[in-house]
Design an enzyme around this catalytic site. Structure first.
Site, short mmCIF file in Angstrom:
data_model
loop_
_atom_site.label_atom_id
_atom_site.label_comp_id
_atom_site.label_asym_id
_atom_site.label_seq_id
_atom_site.Cartn_x
_atom_site.Cartn_y
_atom_site.Cartn_z
N HIS A 352 0.90 -1.21 0.00
CA HIS A 352 0.09 0.05 0.00
C HIS A 352 0.75 1.32 0.12
CE1 HIS A 352 -4.21 -1.44 0.52
NE2 HIS A 352 -3.62 -2.44 0.94
N LYS A 543 -9.34 13.76 3.82
CA LYS A 543 -8.38 12.79 3.95
C LYS A 543 -7.67 12.78 5.15
CE LYS A 543 -7.04 13.69 -0.42
NZ LYS A 543 -6.91 12.33 -0.92
N ARG A 544 -6.80 11.80 5.42
CA ARG A 544 -5.80 11.81 6.43
C ARG A 544 -4.86 13.08 6.39
NH1 ARG A 544 -5.25 7.72 10.43
NH2 ARG A 544 -3.60 8.92 11.34
N LYS A 549 0.26 14.30 1.02
CA LYS A 549 -1.12 14.66 0.54
C LYS A 549 -1.24 16.03 0.25
CE LYS A 549 -3.54 10.69 2.68
NZ LYS A 549 -4.28 9.88 1.58
N THR A 651 -8.70 6.46 -2.74
CA THR A 651 -10.02 5.98 -3.04
C THR A 651 -11.15 7.24 -2.82
OG1 THR A 651 -10.12 5.16 -0.93
CG2 THR A 651 -9.90 3.62 -2.68
N LYS A 655 -14.81 8.20 -4.88
CA LYS A 655 -15.92 8.64 -4.18
C LYS A 655 -16.58 9.82 -4.74
CE LYS A 655 -14.11 6.35 -0.08
NZ LYS A 655 -13.37 6.58 1.34
C1 LIG Z 1 -12.29 6.80 1.67
C2 LIG Z 1 -11.93 7.24 2.93
C3 LIG Z 1 -10.46 7.41 2.99
C4 LIG Z 1 -9.41 7.41 1.93
O1 LIG Z 1 -9.29 8.72 1.39
P1 LIG Z 1 -8.24 9.10 0.39
O2 LIG Z 1 -8.42 10.51 -0.07
O3 LIG Z 1 -8.23 8.15 -0.45
O4 LIG Z 1 -6.84 9.03 1.22
C5 LIG Z 1 -10.10 7.97 4.37
N1 LIG Z 1 -10.89 8.09 5.39
C6 LIG Z 1 -12.37 8.02 4.95
C7 LIG Z 1 -13.29 7.97 6.28
C8 LIG Z 1 -12.71 7.40 3.71
O5 LIG Z 1 -13.98 7.07 3.97
#
Ligand SMILES: *Cc1c(COP(=O)(O)O)cnc(C)c1O
Length: 804
Positions: A352, A543-544, A549, A651, A655
């Site tokens: 990952h 995101k985190r 990022k 991901t 979304k």
């Molecule tokens: C999808 C998701 C992530 C991953 O987000 P990235 O933008 O791909 O880092 C992290 N936390 C939650 C709660 C998510 O639903």
């Protein structure tokens, strides 16, 4: 009301009485929630038992997905929608005077994960069940999951313990007959027959706690098996000659420590003994369970690889490779070669991250003390790996050292990625670029030694939760316009592409987006008191919080934009709401500082009348699955701006696009494949490529040299350094500025001009309302390939060889 809803209302009221001893008049909302879940669960359990029996009777090969994280979120609404009973449950509750939607928000988020890696595991479980592929997810039943985040009045992250089990978990079933002993420490010896006996110094019991995973249309139900820990019964301790009672209590505490808390660490190793203990506890229990179930069904371990696939979600369960080898050799008396062959044909490993600081390795003395027999087996594996490497003409001595399971530079450490790689028949990355970089960089030498083992499986997301569940308005609109086929197979969403040119459809599409924004506006007002403008562009980065990022790039650009507005208040500004959310690992000081800055920037801009109607900034606390489900449908612009080469897949990007947001992003992770499927014209791609980043690193990157060409940024950084954005503590952000000017490891300055140009292009797109809407529709229509059903179909055919 339909008869079925009537009957269901009676059932729920019956559960309320018989399980909780309450009459409807006395029931609290929480009681209704639990009674509803337990009632629905009866239906689920019947299907679950049937699925399990059918799998056994047909002798099907099963998938075992080992993951230290499952970021599940709430289960009630997902489950009843997958069962097709959501309307019926709502009707039944309504007849009892209860509102389903408000009950749903009382359910705690099962937050047994940090971020993308854990959410991927949850999406995969949904897809496996929806495709009727028999599977077990294996993980830990943490008592405290991902911490919940508050932002204190000063703008700083505060971490509070998460307590999802405080009111019990009505979904789970404890399996007192699925118990395995897990040992730590002690010593091993070889007897006269050559048999190895390991006598651990400590033993705990892992007890299975199962949760059902209901697939789409309820046709198949799989098992998420989470391990909890308990000390071995004090009476049984006599067997081990250590039967004192205070010792037994201490044992109980020590056992519970194993499942107490999820490590709030996204992509750096915790580096702590407890973490290694957790990993082994969960891997050992899971492998023992898989072996036991296989023997029960098939009688011999020779057929294990034909009947069980074990997927390692990153290296956290990688010690499982040595554990299976140990069980086969020490407990089942297989010769080493046969045991190794079975092991390697059973395991597959998903990587990952390539960030060097995130590659797990354990000090050799620690691993040897906790798991002496496993270390011995790792040496044995390594002897073969090194012997093979030395005869490989493509590997020089440096290459041989690189494939070794032991890092000999400095303190000797066991490399878990190398163990997982050697012990698996398949090693995959999670997006095309990531898999290519695996072959070219971190795993180049392992790729020479085991040519063909690396493959790609681009991540996906489950459309059940990330479209059907979170965006009922868009789902209904699409169903109306293109028919329901896309709800069974997301690829059919491509039929919506031509609707981009249909003015009436675009209006309805914008209407849905506007309604979703209003819902988010209401939630933000309730949680922060801030009134957002629903007609502004919702520009979202959720995101985190991690330096790679580059939330900081977005924040700095926001500051520059604010200065531009101040300089020309009468300019024709596209109104924007800048929305941030995300947690920082508790030990990650720089990430926490970025949160602090986002809040300082929000305070200043939101308080300035010049910005009113033009720019708002908000940091939403406690990003989790439920909040994501609210944000995704309301987003207009999706910020996916990592330094190219550093985001394995992402991901969140998927979304947001599936819910009709346009992406501003770098050529990183799955953004690249999204561009291929959506079309470059409907995304705003900017910045250096991964190859350009690597070349700049080689050439020597000097950020200060770029500053002269970025006068607005230079001014903002100077003001930030002087405390203009933190009047209460002028020096607060000085180190942040210094690190940008001295090092800028993530190359914000190098991409700043391109990012600024891309943001201007986004403004131009927004001013063309029809063009924007058409683009957004094409984004939705282009996302069919990014269903996790597609990803799972690829794993099933190419890695696991399983079918339903
Ligand atoms: C999808 C998701 C992530 C991953 O987000 P990235 O933008 O791909 O880092 C992290 N936390 C939650 C709660 C998510 O639903």
């Amino acid at each position: 009301m339909e008869r079925s809803a009537d009957a269901l209302a009676d059932e729920i009221a019956g559960t309320l009485l018989h399980r909780f001893g309450k009459l409807p008049a006395d029931a609290l909302p929480r009681d209704w929630l639990d009674a509803t879940i337990l009632t629905v669960r009866n239906d689920v359990v019947e299907r679950w038992v049937a699925s399990t029996r059918a799998t056994q009777q047909r002798g099907l090969k099963q998938v075992n997905y080992l993951s230290l994280e499952f970021l599940i979120g709430r289960l009630l609404s997902d489950t009843i929608r997958n069962l097709g009973r959501d309307g019926e449950v709502a009707d039944a509750l309504r007849s009892l005077g209860v509102d389903l939607a408000s009950l749903e928000t009382l359910e705690p988020d099962a937050a047994l994960g940090n971020g993308g890696l854990g959410r991927l595991a949850a999406c995969f479980m949904d897809s496996l069940a929806s495709m009727a592929l028999p599977a077990f997810g294996y993980g830990i039943r943490y008592i405290n999951g991902m911490f919940s985040q508050r932002i204190d009045p000063a703008g700083e992250q505060v971490e509070l313990p998460e307590t999802w089990l405080a009111n019990g978990n009505p979904w789970e079933i404890e399996r007192r007959d699925s118990v395995h002993r897990v040992g730590f420490g002690g010593a091993w010896q070889r007897d006269d027959d050559g048999r190895v006996h390991w006598t651990p110094a400590e033993l705990v019991e892992a007890v299975a706690v199962d949760m059902p995973v209901v697939g789409w249309r309820g046709r198949h139900v799989n098992t998420l098996r989470l391990w909890t820990a308990r000390a071995i019964d004090p009476l049984q301790l006599e067997v081990f000659n250590r039967g004192d009672f205070t010792g037994a209590l201490a044992d109980q505490t020590r056992a519970e420590t194993l499942v107490r808390v999820l490590y709030p660490n996204d992509s750096t190793p915790a580096g702590q003994e407890l973490r290694l203990r957790q990993e082994y506890f969960f891997a050992s229990a899971s492998i023992q369970d898989i072996v036991q179930r296989h023997l029960h069904s098939h009688g011999t371990l020779d057929t294990l690889p034909d009947k069980a696939a074990i997927q390692l979600n990153d290296t956290h369960p990688a010690i499982g490779v040595a554990e299976l080898l140990r069980l086969l050799i020490d407990e089942h008396q297989l010769p080493y070669e046969a045991a190794w062959d079975i092991t390697r044909r059973t395991f597959a490993y998903t990587n990952h991250t390539l960030l060097p600081e995130a590659l797990e390795s354990w000090p050799l003395p620690l691993l040897g003390r906790l798991l002496p027999r496993h270390l011995e087996l790792i040496f044995r594996i390594n002897a073969d790996v090194l012997a093979q490497a030395r005869t490989n003409p493509e590997l020089d001595p440096r290459g041989v050292a690189a494939v070794s399971l032991i890092d000999e530079a400095g303190e000797r450490r066991v490399r878990m990625a190398n163990l997982a790689f050697a012990g698996s028949h398949s090693v995959n990355g999670v997006a095309a670029l990531h898999s290519q970089l695996m072959r070219e960089t971190v795993f180049a030498d392992l790729n020479r030694l085991y040519a063909g083992r690396i493959n790609n499986k681009t991540n996906g997301i489950t459309p059940r939760r990330w479209l059907g569940g979170c965006n009922p308005g868009l789902t209904a609109l699409l169903r109306d316009a293109i028919g329901p086929a896309f709800t069974d197979d997301l690829r059919h969403i491509a039929a919506a592409r031509s609707l981009a040119d249909d003015a009436a459809f675009r209006e309805r599409f914008l209407g849905v987006k506007r309604a979703n924004k209003a819902l988010l506006v209401a939630q933000v007002a309730a949680s922060t008191g801030l009134q957002l403008d629903p007609d502004a562009m919702f520009d979202v980065q959720v995101k985190r919080i991690h330096e790679y990022k580059r939330q900081l790039l977005n924040i700095l650009h926001t500051m520059v934009l604010y200065e531009r507005i101040r300089a020309r208040p009468q300019g024709d500004w596209v109104p924007r709401v800048k929305l941030f959310a995300g947690k920082a690992a508790s030990s990650y000081a720089r990430a926490k500082q970025i949160i602090r800055l986002a809040n300082d920037v929000a305070h200043r801009i939101n308080a300035d009348p010049v910005a009113a109607g033009r720019l708002q900034v908000v940091f939403l606390p406690d990003y989790n699955v439920s909040l994501a489900e609210r944000i995704m449908p309301a987003a207009d612009l999706s910020e996916q701006i990592s330094t190219a080469g550093m985001e394995a897949s992402g991901t969140g990007n998927m979304k947001l696009a599936l819910n009709g947001a346009l992406t501003i992003g770098t050529l990183d992770g799955a953004n690249i494949e999204m561009r291929d499927h959506i079309g470059a014209a409907d995304m705003e791609i900017f910045g250096m490529t991964a190859a350009e980043v690597a070349a700049l690193v080689r050439a020597g990157y000097r950020p200060t040299e770029l500053l002269a060409g970025l006068p607005e940024l230079e001014q903002v950084l100077a003001a930030l350094r002087q405390g203009e954005w933190s009047p209460d503590d002028a020096g607060r952000h000085a180190t942040l500025v210094d690190s940008l000017l001295n090092e800028d490891r993530y190359m914000l300055l190098a991409d700043f001009a391109a990012y600024d140009a891309a943001q201007s292009a986004v403004d131009r797109r927004w001013r063309d309302r029809d063009g924007w809407a058409a683009s957004a529709v094409r984004n939705v229509a282009g996302m069919g390939w990014f269903s996790s059903d597609r990803t799972i179909a690829e794993y099933a055919a190419e890695v696991w060889q399983v079918h339903g």
